[in-house]
Scaffold this motif. Structure first.
Motif, PDB file in Angstrom:
ATOM      1  N   CYS A 324      39.152 -84.146 -40.925  1.00 39.38           N
ATOM      2  CA  CYS A 324      40.206 -85.018 -40.379  1.00 39.38           C
ATOM      3  C   CYS A 324      39.676 -86.313 -39.777  1.00 39.38           C
ATOM      4  N   ALA A 325      38.389 -86.642 -40.003  1.00 37.96           N
ATOM      5  CA  ALA A 325      37.846 -87.887 -39.446  1.00 37.96           C
ATOM      6  C   ALA A 325      38.548 -89.113 -40.017  1.00 37.96           C
ATOM      7  N   TYR A 327      41.634 -89.550 -40.153  1.00 40.05           N
ATOM      8  CA  TYR A 327      42.897 -89.821 -39.460  1.00 40.05           C
ATOM      9  C   TYR A 327      42.875 -91.239 -38.897  1.00 40.05           C
ATOM     10  N   ILE A 332      46.292 -90.390 -34.750  1.00 42.36           N
ATOM     11  CA  ILE A 332      45.741 -89.789 -33.532  1.00 42.36           C
ATOM     12  C   ILE A 332      46.651 -90.075 -32.340  1.00 42.36           C
ATOM     13  N   TYR A 351      39.236 -87.686 -28.529  1.00 41.63           N
ATOM     14  CA  TYR A 351      38.786 -87.373 -29.882  1.00 41.63           C
ATOM     15  C   TYR A 351      37.389 -87.939 -30.136  1.00 41.63           C
ATOM     16  N   ARG A 353      35.226 -88.861 -33.775  1.00 43.68           N
ATOM     17  CA  ARG A 353      35.125 -88.869 -35.222  1.00 43.68           C
ATOM     18  C   ARG A 353      33.669 -88.688 -35.643  1.00 43.68           C
ATOM     19  N   ASN A 355      31.857 -89.630 -38.553  1.00 47.65           N
ATOM     20  CA  ASN A 355      32.082 -90.471 -39.722  1.00 47.65           C
ATOM     21  C   ASN A 355      31.232 -90.024 -40.910  1.00 47.65           C
ATOM     22  N   SER A 362      33.941 -92.088 -30.500  1.00 48.24           N
ATOM     23  CA  SER A 362      34.894 -91.369 -29.658  1.00 48.24           C
ATOM     24  C   SER A 362      35.824 -92.333 -28.945  1.00 48.24           C
ATOM     25  N   THR A 382      30.022 -79.705 -36.194  1.00 46.51           N
ATOM     26  CA  THR A 382      30.733 -80.627 -37.076  1.00 46.51           C
ATOM     27  C   THR A 382      29.790 -81.176 -38.141  1.00 46.51           C
ATOM     28  N   LEU A 387      36.697 -84.035 -37.303  1.00 45.97           N
ATOM     29  CA  LEU A 387      37.286 -84.674 -36.123  1.00 45.97           C
ATOM     30  C   LEU A 387      37.325 -83.676 -34.981  1.00 45.97           C
TER      31      LEU A 387
END
Length: 585
Positions: A324-325, A327, A332, A351, A353, A355, A362, A382, A387
């Motif tokens: 979901c990075a 998004y 968000i 949040y 991310r 990448n 963040s 991760t 995400l």
């Protein structure tokens, strides 16, 4: 019988035979010289054919007077259809009509009686007897019937005996609100409708009926929702001379039997998880384990860096929303607004991310370095494209809020497939929960649940730390069953009542019959009850139990079809010694 066959029965092998069908008119197609009628009953649809020159004119007259839902009797010759319908089991044949009789005309229905109807929920509930003619609703009740059949078959094979327990019982102060029934013969006194047959099934164990079950109606005067009705059905079970493991093994067998025989689905062996782990990993005692996104605590990593929101929090906890990075900021922000709704109550959402190039970005970069974020990423395991979503605050509230967000993300990502089933036993619940407002202990399940044997000493020193010898079965995030090993010793039961705030006199007045029974050789026993309506809705792939109940109530607890509850006459009230009543109509 008025018919020789049902509307779902005839096949090409029946061609050139005479048949008589009865049912309801689904549709009429009149092409002038040829007229077709789709006749429907519970079993299916058969097409009737009337042809100019081959069918008596008076039959055309009758056919052209028909409307939707007219009740009809038709006799004729079964013939092969020229234009077959592969979507119907009867699609290879039609009935060439030689006799036609209207058994009863019908008003035009207020909504379309078809799989895809134009009727809203309220309208269909008002005319529920018409809604029940629709295939989806009929199939739901057929599923319920098969579930009940297979339950009885399994339980009988395990030497259980089905015993009916009373419906007019005594009101008790624990649990949900009772529905009460005034007694005419005992003025000023009331029966209660049972919230469950709990004490009666325990008495049956004292009586020597070591394996009891019942598919039973229960009643709770609670606020309603999709999976709750004021009257509902349980598969209620109790066994003597058993321990927790015996219960789990046997009733896991029941659930696997139902999945296999009703759904043709091989349910995997059901894993087990303690209540403490369920709350720690999912923020819920009924986690949906069809997907991951387990909670990861970050409190020790994030505090002391100058970010006041985290520094003041009792708990900082996050989930990894895989993939979901990508998004957008708008997505968000929409998620942030979603968790800040009053129903969820979070103050915000942080949040990070991960990448695709491996960098971490963040919403709190001002306070945390790339090295800090790598620590978070490692803990949440991760990878590029993921995400991290983080909520903080009071520990209990933060877990509940993140649980709601986890479920929402699971839905958005298509991870909550109703055709996939994941079951879980949740064990070792707290025995008590403390009511701050009332300043006393309440039973987490009910007052007849036994503490785990090793925790009995805690009843005197630390009741809040005592664990219940209790278990819940969860399927796809829904609690479908719960039970416990029971107290069978009078002294321990009296001690339990005392901890729950009952005086000796109150305990005797409410449950003296049970305490007395324990003095006549009560065996060790335990049991479980499954929400039958909930099980049916899960098997049917639906969120609401309503369509699996023949005549359900609406969200206000009303039966809008028969207009109930309703007022009663002054004469009835006087007879029941009721002097006043309040109506909110």
């Amino acid at each position: 019988m008025l018919r020789t066959h049902t509307c779902g029965e005839l096949r090409l092998a029946d061609a050139n035979t005479t048949a008589t069908l009865t049912g309801w008119v689904q549709t009429i197609r009149d092409k002038g010289g040829v007229l077709w009628i789709d006749l429907r009953d519970r079993y299916g649809i058969t097409q009737l054919l009337l042809e100019d020159g081959q069918t008596a004119p008076e039959l055309f007259t009758i056919a052209r007077s028909l409307g939707r839902e007219f009740v009809l009797k038709a006799t004729g010759m079964v013939i092969e259809r020229k234009s077959k319908n592969p979507n119907l089991p009867t699609g290879d044949i039609e009935l060439k009509v030689t006799a036609l009789k209207i058994l009863n005309p019908a008003k035009l229905p207020p909504f379309l009686i078809d799989d895809e109807t134009d009727g809203g929920d309220d309208l269909r509930l008002k005319y529920r007897y018409l809604d029940l003619r629709r295939n989806p609703v009929r199939r739901n009740l057929e599923l319920r019937h098969r579930m009940a059949q297979q339950t009885r078959l399994f339980m009988d094979g395990q030497n259980f005996i089905e015993v009916e327990t009373p419906v007019l019982i005594k009101s008790t102060p624990e649990g949900a609100r009772d529905f009460v029934v005034p007694s005419r013969m005992n003025p000023g006194e009331f029966y209660a409708l049972p919230q469950s047959p709990q004490t009666f099934k325990q008495l049956l164990m004292v009586s020597g009926f070591d394996r009891y079950y019942q598919i039973v109606k229960c009643f709770r005067d609670e606020d309603l929702r999709a999976d709750r009705q004021p009257e509902f059905t349980q598969i209620d079970c109790e066994m003597s001379f058993v321990e927790q493991e015996d219960i789990l093994q046997l009733f896991e067998g029941l659930i696997r039997h139902l999945f296999k025989t009703v759904k043709g689905y091989d349910l995997a062996e059901v894993p087990r998880m303690t209540y403490a782990d369920a709350m720690r990993l999912y923020g819920s005692d009924k986690p949906d384990t069809r997907f991951g996104m387990e909670f990861v605590e970050l409190t020790d990593l994030v505090q002391g860096k100058g970010f006041g929101v985290f520094d003041s929090a009792e708990l900082v906890v996050g989930i990894n929303a895989t993939g979901c990075a990508s998004y957008t900021r708008k997505q968000i922000d929409e998620l942030t607004d979603w968790v800040k709704r009053p129903q969820i109550g979070a103050k915000g959402l942080i949040y990070v991310r991960h990448n695709e190039d491996g960098t971490l970005k963040s919403s709190v970069d001002k306070f945390y370095s790339e090295e800090d974020l790598k620590g978070w990423s490692e803990r949440l395991n991760t990878k590029p494209g993921d995400l991290i979503l983080i909520i903080s605050g009071d520990a209990n509230k933060a877990r509940k809020q993140l649980n709601e967000l986890r479920l929402e993300m699971g839905s958005r990502l298509g991870l909550r497939d109703p055709n996939v089933f994941s079951a879980l036993w949740v064990l070792d619940f707290p025995l008590f929960e403390y009511g701050e407002e009332e300043q006393r202990w309440f039973a987490m399940h009910h007052p007849f649940t036994s503490p785990k044997p090793e925790d009995i000493p805690l009843l005197d020193s630390d009741p809040g730390a005592a664990r219940a010898n209790a278990y819940d079965l969860v399927i796809n995030g829904t609690e479908v069953g719960g039970g416990s090993i029971r107290i069978f010793n009078r002294e321990l039961q009296a001690r339990m009542f005392s901890l729950l705030g009952f005086s000796d006199d109150e305990a005797k007045a409410q449950f003296g019959f049970l305490l007395d029974a324990f003095e006549y050789g009560a065996p060790p026993h335990g049991g479980i009850a499954f929400g039958f309506d909930r099980l049916c809705s899960i098997f049917g792939g639906a969120d609401s139990i309503r369509d699996f109940i023949a005549f359900p109530k609406n969200n206000s607890g009303r039966d809008v079809m028969i207009d109930s509850p309703s007022t009663i006459s002054p004469a009835q009230m006087q007879e029941l010694s009721i002097t006043t009543t309040v109506s909110n109509k």
